[in-house]
Every structure is written in C-alpha cells, then in structure tokens.
Design a protein around this motif. Structure first.
Motif, PDB file in Angstrom:
ATOM      1  N   GLY A   1     101.715  34.659  21.567  1.00  0.00           N
ATOM      2  CA  GLY A   1     101.642  35.246  20.233  1.00  0.00           C
ATOM      3  C   GLY A   1     101.913  36.737  20.251  1.00  0.00           C
ATOM      4  O   GLY A   1     102.675  37.254  19.429  1.00  0.00           O
ATOM      5  N   GLU A   2     101.302  37.436  21.199  1.00  0.00           N
ATOM      6  CA  GLU A   2     101.515  38.879  21.300  1.00  0.00           C
ATOM      7  C   GLU A   2     102.979  39.190  21.570  1.00  0.00           C
ATOM      8  O   GLU A   2     103.555  40.111  20.988  1.00  0.00           O
ATOM      9  CB  GLU A   2     100.635  39.453  22.411  1.00  0.00           C
ATOM     10  CG  GLU A   2      99.150  39.425  22.098  1.00  0.00           C
ATOM     11  CD  GLU A   2      98.297  39.773  23.304  1.00  0.00           C
ATOM     12  OE1 GLU A   2      98.896  40.028  24.383  1.00  0.00           O
ATOM     13  OE2 GLU A   2      97.061  39.783  23.183  1.00  0.00           O
TER      14      GLU A   2
ATOM     15  N   ARG B   1      97.519  33.337  23.004  1.00  0.00           N
ATOM     16  CA  ARG B   1      97.404  34.784  22.841  1.00  0.00           C
ATOM     17  C   ARG B   1      98.560  35.506  23.530  1.00  0.00           C
ATOM     18  O   ARG B   1      99.143  36.441  22.975  1.00  0.00           O
ATOM     19  CB  ARG B   1      96.069  35.259  23.405  1.00  0.00           C
ATOM     20  CG  ARG B   1      94.879  34.865  22.538  1.00  0.00           C
ATOM     21  CD  ARG B   1      93.566  35.261  23.162  1.00  0.00           C
ATOM     22  NE  ARG B   1      92.446  34.947  22.289  1.00  0.00           N
ATOM     23  CZ  ARG B   1      91.174  35.016  22.649  1.00  0.00           C
ATOM     24  NH1 ARG B   1      90.871  35.382  23.883  1.00  0.00           N
ATOM     25  NH2 ARG B   1      90.216  34.715  21.792  1.00  0.00           N
TER      26      ARG B   1
ATOM     27  N   SER C   1     105.914  35.783  29.473  1.00  0.00           N
ATOM     28  CA  SER C   1     104.530  35.439  29.126  1.00  0.00           C
ATOM     29  C   SER C   1     104.132  34.117  29.767  1.00  0.00           C
ATOM     30  O   SER C   1     103.004  33.953  30.248  1.00  0.00           O
ATOM     31  CB  SER C   1     104.375  35.355  27.605  1.00  0.00           C
ATOM     32  OG  SER C   1     104.572  36.617  27.000  1.00  0.00           O
TER      33      SER C   1
ATOM     34  N   ILE D   1      93.128  26.623  19.634  1.00  0.00           N
ATOM     35  CA  ILE D   1      93.169  28.057  19.870  1.00  0.00           C
ATOM     36  C   ILE D   1      92.572  28.695  18.629  1.00  0.00           C
ATOM     37  O   ILE D   1      92.955  28.394  17.514  1.00  0.00           O
ATOM     38  CB  ILE D   1      94.603  28.575  20.129  1.00  0.00           C
ATOM     39  CG1 ILE D   1      95.579  28.029  19.098  1.00  0.00           C
ATOM     40  CG2 ILE D   1      95.069  28.237  21.508  1.00  0.00           C
ATOM     41  CD1 ILE D   1      96.972  28.570  19.270  1.00  0.00           C
TER      42      ILE D   1
ATOM     43  N   GLU E   1      94.290  28.344  24.628  1.00  0.00           N
ATOM     44  CA  GLU E   1      93.890  29.546  23.894  1.00  0.00           C
ATOM     45  C   GLU E   1      94.488  30.788  24.545  1.00  0.00           C
ATOM     46  O   GLU E   1      95.023  31.669  23.859  1.00  0.00           O
ATOM     47  CB  GLU E   1      92.368  29.651  23.860  1.00  0.00           C
ATOM     48  CG  GLU E   1      91.869  30.886  23.124  1.00  0.00           C
ATOM     49  CD  GLU E   1      90.356  30.958  23.064  1.00  0.00           C
ATOM     50  OE1 GLU E   1      89.830  32.038  22.761  1.00  0.00           O
ATOM     51  OE2 GLU E   1      89.713  29.925  23.326  1.00  0.00           O
ATOM     52  N   ARG E   2      94.415  30.845  25.861  1.00  0.00           N
ATOM     53  CA  ARG E   2      94.970  31.990  26.578  1.00  0.00           C
ATOM     54  C   ARG E   2      96.490  32.054  26.421  1.00  0.00           C
ATOM     55  O   ARG E   2      97.056  33.123  26.156  1.00  0.00           O
ATOM     56  CB  ARG E   2      94.598  31.884  28.062  1.00  0.00           C
ATOM     57  CG  ARG E   2      95.240  32.932  28.960  1.00  0.00           C
ATOM     58  CD  ARG E   2      94.879  34.332  28.536  1.00  0.00           C
ATOM     59  NE  ARG E   2      95.396  35.311  29.482  1.00  0.00           N
ATOM     60  CZ  ARG E   2      95.539  36.606  29.203  1.00  0.00           C
ATOM     61  NH1 ARG E   2      95.181  37.076  28.003  1.00  0.00           N
ATOM     62  NH2 ARG E   2      96.023  37.435  30.110  1.00  0.00           N
TER      63      ARG E   2
ATOM     64  N   PHE F   1      92.557  31.546  17.012  1.00  0.00           N
ATOM     65  CA  PHE F   1      93.243  32.320  15.985  1.00  0.00           C
ATOM     66  C   PHE F   1      94.154  31.471  15.126  1.00  0.00           C
ATOM     67  O   PHE F   1      94.580  31.886  14.059  1.00  0.00           O
ATOM     68  CB  PHE F   1      94.057  33.462  16.615  1.00  0.00           C
ATOM     69  CG  PHE F   1      95.252  33.003  17.387  1.00  0.00           C
ATOM     70  CD1 PHE F   1      96.446  32.729  16.751  1.00  0.00           C
ATOM     71  CD2 PHE F   1      95.178  32.841  18.761  1.00  0.00           C
ATOM     72  CE1 PHE F   1      97.555  32.313  17.470  1.00  0.00           C
ATOM     73  CE2 PHE F   1      96.289  32.420  19.481  1.00  0.00           C
ATOM     74  CZ  PHE F   1      97.468  32.162  18.829  1.00  0.00           C
TER      75      PHE F   1
END
Length: 265
Positions: free
Chosen positions: A241-242, A238, A213, A116, A234-235, A118
């Motif tokens: 993480g958010e 995110r 999520s 991922i 990766e999705r 980030f």
C-alpha cells in the motif's frame, strides 16, 4: 580436481548455456496460442507449470502510432511496462508458494479468513486470498469461461454465456498468436493515460516498486516473522500500500502539472 584450460573452457561454456537456458531441463516452454481456445488453455498451462509471469505474453495493449522526444515509441514504452509487470508477477508467485508452504491450513480454510485492518474485513479476505493464491480465480472459473471465434481476427470472451464487460473484453489474432485485448481505447482519451515517455517510465517504476516491496516481504517470510497468514497479509498490505500510494501520488502530481502547462496557468 585440477582446473586445466580445458576444464575452464568447459565450465565457462556450462555457465553460458545455463544463462541462456540451453541446457536440458532449462528450456523455455512454448505454448500453443494458434486459436482462441488454445490461447485460453495456455493461460491455465502457464499457471500449472509455475510460470505465471508468462501470462503477460497473452495480453494485447494496442499502442498508438506515436514517437516520444527521445525516439522511443509508445509500443516500446508499453513493452517496458510489460517486462516489469512480468517480473512483478514472478515475485508474487514466489511469495505465494512460500505462504502456501508455511500456512497451508490458513490458505485452505475458508473459515480462517484473512484480514488487513486498514482495508476492512471484506477487502482483507480478498487480499489474503490473492496474496496466497493469486491465480486461483482463473483455475476455479475456467469451466465458466469460453471463447467464441468470430472468424474476423477477433473472438468473444464469454462468462456463463454472457460477453465479459458487455463485449469490451475480447481476443485478437496477432503475429504472436491469439491474445486478450484490453479495452484501452476508452482509457487512452482519459487525462490519466500516459502521454509522455517519462509518464510511461513512472508506470514501469510502479511495477518495480511493488516487486521490491514483495522482495522485502519475502525476506520477512523467510525469517519466520509471522504467526499466521492473517498477520502476514496485514504486513504485506502495508508494504504494498505504501509503495503504490507513493508512486500514485507522484504520477497524479505529474499529470496535474501537465494539465496546468496545457491550460497556460
């Protein structure tokens, strides 16, 4: 088929039995935790049975003997968090099974790698493996983990013959069997340990936010929106993480406000 009153009663009874898990094949399995080793074995059995949400039953978090303003004890607040954590783990497991089904080659291949952006390559590899097989480490390392009964109501947890966390992680005998005791006595003196009913509720809400999520991510997996496990992780990273960042900021701001009130500012 005609729906007579007898048929209606039988159908309603069937629904009730299903709801409470009383039909054959719907029974909630019992796991033997009568000794430290059997409790350790029970962890593996829960994973093999596809019931990792039951792992929370083997975690012991010693509550303080306090009662909040609304009459709720810290023990009850911890119980709420435990329930939400169990629900979150169940959702994580469902997502993992679907990822294993859709991307079997990616999951099995070490060379494929999962990233991922980030988080960097190292974190991405770790996150992808956790996402697609969250309890693999327990299976892979089970032969290296042993427990040693101290015959005083506690047991030492050893990894390659050495105490885990310098002996801070142990097992304790409780009325519900043997459980892994998390070393929270040090964290309880920290400024970020929940001190109010509302703060414990925020921790529970964080578990719910992560579960939501994962629900959103599962829908995207079902819709076939990802080409490979790397893109999927990766999705998911995110989304999760958010969610975690937002809840963490809320909690940190709340704790800062509490500190300001305590200092009289």
């Amino acid at each position: 088929m005609m729906w007579t009153s007898s048929t209606n009663r039988a159908f309603i009874l069937l629904l009730l039995l299903s709801a409470f898990g009383l039909l054959p094949g719907c029974e909630r399995p019992e796991y033997d935790t009568s000794t430290p080793q059997r409790a350790l074995d029970a962890m593996q059995e829960m994973i093999e049975d596809g019931r990792p949400e039951r792992l929370t039953e083997l975690i012991y978090l010693e509550p303080r003997d306090i009662e909040f303003e609304d009459g709720v004890t810290e023990a009850s607040a911890i119980g709420e968090v435990r329930t939400k954590l169990s629900d979150m783990i169940a959702q994580l497991w469902r997502v993992a099974v679907k990822l294993q089904t859709q991307f079997p080659n990616d999951v099995d291949s070490e060379a494929e790698g999962v990233r991922i952006r980030f988080g960097g390559d190292g974190f991405g590899d770790w996150f992808g493996r956790i996402l697609s097989d969250p309890f693999r480490v327990l299976r892979d390392q089970k032969d290296r983990i042993i427990v040693e009964d101290m015959y005083d109501g506690t047991a030492a947890v050893l990894f390659d013959g050495e105490p885990v966390l310098g002996g801070l992680l142990a097992m304790v005998e409780t009325p519900d069997g043997w459980q892994v005791a998390l070393p929270v006595q040090y964290a309880q003196t920290s400024q970020y340990w929940p001190q109010t009913r509302y703060e414990w509720s925020v921790i529970a809400s964080m578990m719910v936010a992560i579960e939501n999520s994962l629900n959103d991510f599962e829908r995207e997996v079902d819709q076939g929106e990802f080409r490979n496990l790397s893109q999927a992780s990766e999705r998911a990273g995110r989304l999760l993480g958010e969610s975690v960042v937002v809840q963490s900021v809320i909690y940190a701001m709340m704790k800062d406000d509490d500190d300001d009130e305590d200092s009289g500012e």
